[in-house]
Design an enzyme around this catalytic site. Sequence first.
Site, PDB file in Angstrom:
ATOM      1  N   THR A   1       5.007  -2.258  -8.844  1.00 51.71           N
ATOM      2  CA  THR A   1       4.463  -2.744  -7.581  1.00 51.71           C
ATOM      3  C   THR A   1       3.701  -4.063  -7.760  1.00 51.71           C
ATOM      4  O   THR A   1       3.741  -4.939  -6.904  1.00 51.71           O
ATOM      5  CB  THR A   1       3.531  -1.667  -6.999  1.00 51.71           C
ATOM      6  OG1 THR A   1       4.282  -0.455  -6.889  1.00 51.71           O
ATOM      7  CG2 THR A   1       3.005  -2.048  -5.630  1.00 51.71           C
TER       8      THR A   1
ATOM      9  N   SER B   1       2.817  -8.932  -1.632  1.00 54.14           N
ATOM     10  CA  SER B   1       2.565 -10.164  -0.882  1.00 54.14           C
ATOM     11  C   SER B   1       1.567 -11.094  -1.555  1.00 54.14           C
ATOM     12  O   SER B   1       1.408 -12.229  -1.133  1.00 54.14           O
ATOM     13  CB  SER B   1       2.066  -9.834   0.526  1.00 54.14           C
ATOM     14  OG  SER B   1       3.009  -9.015   1.177  1.00 54.14           O
ATOM     15  N   ALA B   2       0.899 -10.618  -2.582  1.00 51.46           N
ATOM     16  CA  ALA B   2      -0.004 -11.469  -3.365  1.00 51.46           C
ATOM     17  C   ALA B   2      -1.132 -12.047  -2.523  1.00 51.46           C
ATOM     18  O   ALA B   2      -1.632 -13.131  -2.790  1.00 51.46           O
ATOM     19  CB  ALA B   2       0.781 -12.595  -4.049  1.00 51.46           C
TER      20      ALA B   2
ATOM     21  N   HIS C   1      -6.713  -9.937   0.599  1.00 51.06           N
ATOM     22  CA  HIS C   1      -7.047  -9.671   1.999  1.00 51.06           C
ATOM     23  C   HIS C   1      -8.543  -9.763   2.246  1.00 51.06           C
ATOM     24  O   HIS C   1      -9.353  -9.471   1.365  1.00 51.06           O
ATOM     25  CB  HIS C   1      -6.566  -8.272   2.388  1.00 51.06           C
ATOM     26  CG  HIS C   1      -5.081  -8.121   2.323  1.00 51.06           C
ATOM     27  ND1 HIS C   1      -4.259  -8.600   3.309  1.00 51.06           N
ATOM     28  CD2 HIS C   1      -4.275  -7.565   1.387  1.00 51.06           C
ATOM     29  CE1 HIS C   1      -2.991  -8.328   2.987  1.00 51.06           C
ATOM     30  NE2 HIS C   1      -2.980  -7.700   1.813  1.00 51.06           N
TER      31      HIS C   1
ATOM     32  N   VAL D   1       4.935   8.433 -20.221  1.00 55.16           N
ATOM     33  CA  VAL D   1       4.258   9.685 -20.584  1.00 55.16           C
ATOM     34  C   VAL D   1       5.133  10.847 -20.153  1.00 55.16           C
ATOM     35  O   VAL D   1       5.583  10.917 -19.003  1.00 55.16           O
ATOM     36  CB  VAL D   1       2.869   9.748 -19.915  1.00 55.16           C
ATOM     37  CG1 VAL D   1       2.266  11.125 -20.056  1.00 55.16           C
ATOM     38  CG2 VAL D   1       1.969   8.682 -20.519  1.00 55.16           C
TER      39      VAL D   1
ATOM     40  N   ARG E   1       5.659   0.109  -2.316  1.00 52.29           N
ATOM     41  CA  ARG E   1       4.252   0.455  -2.220  1.00 52.29           C
ATOM     42  C   ARG E   1       4.121   1.953  -2.535  1.00 52.29           C
ATOM     43  O   ARG E   1       4.978   2.742  -2.154  1.00 52.29           O
ATOM     44  CB  ARG E   1       3.723   0.209  -0.817  1.00 52.29           C
ATOM     45  CG  ARG E   1       4.070  -1.161  -0.226  1.00 52.29           C
ATOM     46  CD  ARG E   1       3.690  -1.147   1.248  1.00 52.29           C
ATOM     47  NE  ARG E   1       4.008  -2.352   1.983  1.00 52.29           N
ATOM     48  CZ  ARG E   1       5.191  -2.619   2.557  1.00 52.29           C
ATOM     49  NH1 ARG E   1       6.206  -1.772   2.416  1.00 52.29           N
ATOM     50  NH2 ARG E   1       5.357  -3.710   3.255  1.00 52.29           N
TER      51      ARG E   1
END
Lengths: 424, 121, 506
Positions: free
Chosen positions: C40, C45-46, C49, C172, C310
């Site tokens: 992810t 969107s980098a 916010h 794992v 996401r």
Amino acid sequence: MLYKDLVIIGGGPAGLAAALEAAEQGVKDVMIVERDSGLGGILQQCIHNGFGLHVFKEELTGPEYAQRFIDRLDNAGIEVLLDTMVIEITPDKRIFAVNSEKGVLEIQAKAVILAMGCRERTRGALNIPGFRPAGIFTAGTAQRYVNIEGYMPGKEVVILGSGDIGLIMARRFTLEGARVKCVLEIMPYSNGLTRNVVQCLEDYGIPLRLSHTVIDIHGKKRVEGVTVAKVDENLKPILSTAEFISCDTLLLSVGLIPENELTKMTGADFDANTQGPMVNQRMETSCEGIFACGNVLHVHDLVDFVTMEAKFAARGAAQYLKEKDGPCRKMSVIAGEGLRYVLPHAVGVEKMLDEKQNFFMRSIKPMKKARLSIQSENGTIKTRMLSYVKPSEMINIELNKSEISKAAGHLKFILQEEGASDER
Amino acid sequence: MSDKKNVTCIICPVGCRIEVEIENGNILNLSGYRCRRSLQYVKDEVTSPKRILTTTVRLKAKGAHVLPVRTRAPIPKSLLKEAMKELKSVSVAIPVKMGDVVLKDVAGTGVDVVASRSWTE
Amino acid sequence: MYDAVIIGGGVTGCMIARELSRYDIKVILLEKEEDVACGTSKANSAVIHAGFDAKPGTWKAKMNVRGNVLFPGICDELDVPYINNGSLVVAVEDGEIKILEKLLNQGRVNGVPGLEIIGHDELMKMEPNLNTKVKAALYAPTAGIVCPYEFTIALAENAAINGVEFRFNSPVIEIAAEDGGFIVKTPHDFVKTRFVINAAGLFSDEISKMAGAEEYTITPRKGEYLIFDKKFGSLIKKVIFPTPSEISKGILVCPTVDGNIFIGPNSNDIRDKTDVGVTREGIEEIIEGGKKLVPELPLSGVITSFAGLRAVSNTNDFIIEASRKVKGFVNVGGIQSPGFTSAPAIAETVIEILKEEGMDLREKPGFVPTRPRKYRFREMDNLTRQKLIEENPAFGHVICRCETVTEAEIVDAIRRPLGAKSLDGIKRRTRAGMGRCQGGFCSSRVLSILARELKIDPLQVTKCGPGSEILKGGYKEFIAEKDMDEYLNTVEVESLSWKGGATNAL
């Protein structure tokens, strides 16, 4: 700072021909700046034959075609900077370049010829859905791996796009023992030369599926296959025709884009259709003293035409260096109905290099029979009947100085299909 | 028994599809051609198709891997495979000049394979 | 015996690793891929916010606002480009202005500074290429943008310098309790630890279950993106959101720190946690969405598309808590948007939790807050370039011409702490191959440098770890493997038929 009369950016076919012609025209101080470690540009990886029929009247391979020019450079006294990347050019012809030996070079040129060539269109520009695994190459990148590095990027191959490099690579992969499953072309006609379709695909029984495209790419780490589908007349995939083809490699041969990042720094005017700068009769951009030729100007189908165009640019540059001329009366050239573009974009009659002027153009669609007419505000200058025009094969027409002098206002080229034949 | 074959002429951009009827290697009938130049092409294509082979061989040089090569003249299409096999084991040392013979008489065709570029260092 | 195992090398795991590396403890991070930022964290969107989207009182709201405050300082310390360009939530319909007001109030309650609603005229002055029908927008001056993988890699490099171990290709597969601690197994080996921090992103639900801790579910929610050529980089300056829906902030038009513009993401719940394929419908959807905000999108200038997932939890909020069932196990799950912004605050919180759970955290002397110098040739002036080339001629050898990346930078990317091992690793560290030609020119050159530096055969070089080898065969390897006779007979193909008609749209 270095001072040069003429700096040529790019040592591929366009740059080589331009440099030699300029030297022949008496330009003394010519320098080629090339980013690769050798000259010849993309010709060095185009090891197939078929080059030079117009220029040398024989069939040469790409490296042979390049070698003919390279072998003449020493005698012509042309300076070559290899492994040197131009990073900036200013409108007043100052060039910044880097290499490992000298660091950052600053060169002030009196004239510049842009000969940077083109790059391949990528998957992103096509918006092909699916994963982004290893095994997706542009045809030219695959060509480099096979013909320069000596590796095989794939064993079971599907090729999207029937551009010439894709067709050539279909044969090349096959000869090297890989399996090319098919070539897909979204248009209802091939985008490559007829000769290549016959000798690269038909010779080896590789199917060319027209009006087909890739609608999905499978495989998370490496390509495992593609889903292909037929497209309708609006080029939209018909999902009911979807079909899975297993492969480990997808080659893209979907077009070339002139590489004009440097050209943009000069502020020269651009043609949205060629994606290259606008030029006049001597291949000069709207930025005085900066010339362009070859694939940086528009994408060519034959290298022979690149050579011809490069010679015009070199003669133009020589004329410019000699005469330091001011502006001349310019006739604008317009691509009308039926044509994607016409080059050059303007003709200054008083400064024509010869009694004749070549015009290069591409049709927007295949036509069996077509009438090319050249019109100006005071009527038709010339008409010519053409048979079998294709968007992939450039049309080349000459006009005499007297014909151009007759024109008023502009030269408008129009290509109209003549009475559709009933053979098919 | 005669046999029918389709050949696409590549002499000009028209690309005529020509139907050829053959019996024992002799052409009985031809249809779909538009010009004389097609005729010779089709005759050769049907009776003894030939191609120039372009490929690579190993190059023993620093910074280079392979050398582009070609057959000096067209060779029979049916021998392309044999030629590729023969060339697999060919390797060339520098310096090499364009036109140098890298393999004589490839696949018994009498045609030499030559370097298609020069390499000095 | 380790004090802590962090599972997952995304931004959350790496941020926690970096913060834990301040203390005198033994920490290891296990990552299933061959590099950090492979899930992810590399495809989002980098956006940093501002923090008005989440409902007051939620983890999302708290972490977002605090993360936004911490972000610029961390980027500064780690030499990660960060641009505080601000964001706009744009109302195209009159009815949407109400939602802007709601967001404004919500933001104020959350503690977001500087929020204001601005009208059409001011908006058009700020962003002349916006849809002229826009009515108003919520302007958040504290929003910003960052390169998500560069940030994550920087955190990991810094953590590694300060002593955190990283083990890659290590999914794992089992977590067993032992002696008041855990044995964490991977396919190759195992580690013993007192604490386990579960930052496994999309797979955090499975890890929690594996440890016998609280059960929750993570649903992958796919978002697709298109990136445009840098030549269109001046189209917009700020992060432009549409008015949000219940589940998503909507399809935005946004600049990147590297000077591109992207549009996306859409928002579709899917089942497969590894399905990052881009879909035809998805591309159409984001183009349509993007056009609502900026009608003149230069669609011919798209250089690539990608999709990210996401990690949406069934609680619809972040899960940041010590397990009540399994002592020493800490869940950090459901970190979806605004997860990236929140990472610094989440790491702070995790450290508080670990302290409460009894971890002995004493700051160690000699913590290095920075990472080795990063060279960005394309951004330097010519004097600096000249000096660097004199010191190291490999700076004069440009490998990626679209992004002007030199051989020296590529070699550095390989030799740095946690250096690149693949083409993607190089790409994310240097941008080589990320430009308009998408590696068409440089990938074969980068491949050679990787083979040389890693002392491996070119055939072993991968795009992104085992199974993604670039080359399929060595020199003439396939010749004679198959019988070539079969294709040397001319076969009938439909190829040269003259069907005019459609114009060339490509």
